[in-house]
Motif scaffolding. Structure first.
Motif, short mmCIF file in Angstrom:
data_model
loop_
_atom_site.label_atom_id
_atom_site.label_comp_id
_atom_site.label_asym_id
_atom_site.label_seq_id
_atom_site.Cartn_x
_atom_site.Cartn_y
_atom_site.Cartn_z
N VAL A 60 7.41 -0.01 -2.73
CA VAL A 60 6.63 -0.30 -3.94
C VAL A 60 6.91 0.79 -4.97
CG1 VAL A 60 4.29 -0.55 -4.89
CG2 VAL A 60 4.79 -1.37 -2.57
N SER A 115 14.64 -4.77 -3.79
CA SER A 115 13.46 -5.36 -3.13
C SER A 115 12.16 -4.64 -3.49
CB SER A 115 13.67 -5.35 -1.61
OG SER A 115 13.73 -4.03 -1.14
N ARG A 153 8.73 -3.82 -5.04
CA ARG A 153 7.62 -4.53 -5.68
C ARG A 153 7.13 -3.59 -6.77
NH1 ARG A 153 4.31 -7.55 -7.61
NH2 ARG A 153 2.75 -8.81 -6.55
N TRP A 204 -3.27 -6.70 -4.55
CA TRP A 204 -2.10 -6.78 -3.68
C TRP A 204 -2.32 -5.99 -2.40
CZ3 TRP A 204 1.58 -3.26 -1.84
CH2 TRP A 204 2.74 -3.82 -1.29
#
Lengths: 217, 217
Positions: free
Chosen positions: B160, B189, B191, B209
């Motif tokens: 993240v 990838s 987020r 989230w």
């Protein structure tokens, strides 16, 4: 052989090479400093501003240290000064050996001032002497006023503190007086400058001081 | 025995203990992340905002890692969550062993989410697994848009990315789209969340989230 012994040996070896670098710089009459800070505090911007003002007065060279990329060397090269990029490939600090190799690629006879811009890291570069005359630590107002107390090693090892991005003070939670006092509590002999590379504030005072230091070195 | 061998052994030993931490967290049904960034990117402020929103929904605990001081633990403790401070005394990153010792002082049965706030350092903590589910890297707009390319290790190891201090975008030289694209070029990838701990922007989306992740873990 313990890990601590290995670490001590690494530092001893580093200090030996740093001393060789220092001797070489002195022999060539080159004054030098090691610019350290967190990533994004504005080391390269400060260097650009400094080159802009001082390039008519001092013959300057730059060694750029980065984990990856030669972005900073490209920025500095626009000021028509000799610049050598060291890419550490993941290494978290410059070592004297890397600076020795970079110095071998420069014509020290042609320099008055060598600036070594370290990897952005407020912890590890504190322990590695590179052979410079002194360390200059940059902290930006956006990082908050508690950093000297939370990362005291670097502030102990530095001779100069540059508080950068003072133009952002109205927008951030940073007490300038507290930041300065926290730094002086860690190291009372710090010479402090307040700068903004956006407005140019404080840059002439820093450059005047550098000229004086270079003249008297 | 060479230094590289020693380093590999240190990392192998760290990974073994990290695996023990991970197993223990799983056994207790605790979801966890390791919060990493440069000094002053706003990790602790983000954590405070997160605790404020999530404390009615998730039972949270915090392990604070700092080179010196317990300032961050004091800030976090105001939210009435269990917090353990690790002071590394100059160490540039948390290691699994330190987290293991801190975990031993917490009642994991009483937690849903454990946040480990690492030392402020965009380089060294990347290589140390602590046993967390994933790493969250915070970068602030004031650091400029080139940091993912200059310090790719951390962005590769993170799942993240939180781009913090978006309220300061009008005042700094940072292209938000470029910053995001640079990070995704390093790790497609990731987020990505955009936040401001000053205005609160983006914090609810991040917390929603986290709740989803905790529920599905």
């Amino acid at each position: 052989m313990s890990i601590i012994t290995i670490e001590r040996k690494v530092l001893e070896k580093n200090d030996e090479i740093a001393q060789l670098n220092r001797t070489s710089l002195k022999q060539h009459g080159v004054f030098s400093f090691n610019l350290v800070s967190s990533p994004g505090s504005g080391k390269t911007s400060l260097l650009e501003r400094t080159l802009e003002i001082l390039r008519g007065h001092l013959r300057m060279g730059v060694i750029e240290g980065d984990v990856q990329t030669d972005f900073d060397a490209q920025r500095v090269a626009r000021y028509q000064v000799p610049v050598i990029q060291i890419v550490t490939n993941g290494g978290c600090h410059l070592e004297a050996r890397l600076v020795q190799e970079a110095m071998a690629k420069m014509d020290l006879q042609q320099l008055d001032l060598l600036v070594i811009e370290n990897v952005g890291n407020l912890v590890c570069p504190a322990n590695y002497d590179l052979g410079e005359d002194f360390k200059v630590v940059v902290v930006s107002t956006t990082e908050g006023d508690d950093k000297p107390l939370k990362y005291p090693g670097m502030f102990c090892h530095a001779s100069v503190l540059i508080i950068n991005k003072i133009d952002l003070l109205p927008y951030v939670n940073c007490n300038l007086a507290a930041l300065k006092q926290n730094a002086l509590n860690v190291n009372s002999s710090l010479r402090v400058f307040e700068t903004s590379c956006t407005t140019g504030a404080g840059i002439p005072a820093w450059c005047d001081w550098l000229k004086e230091q270079s003249a008297s070195s």
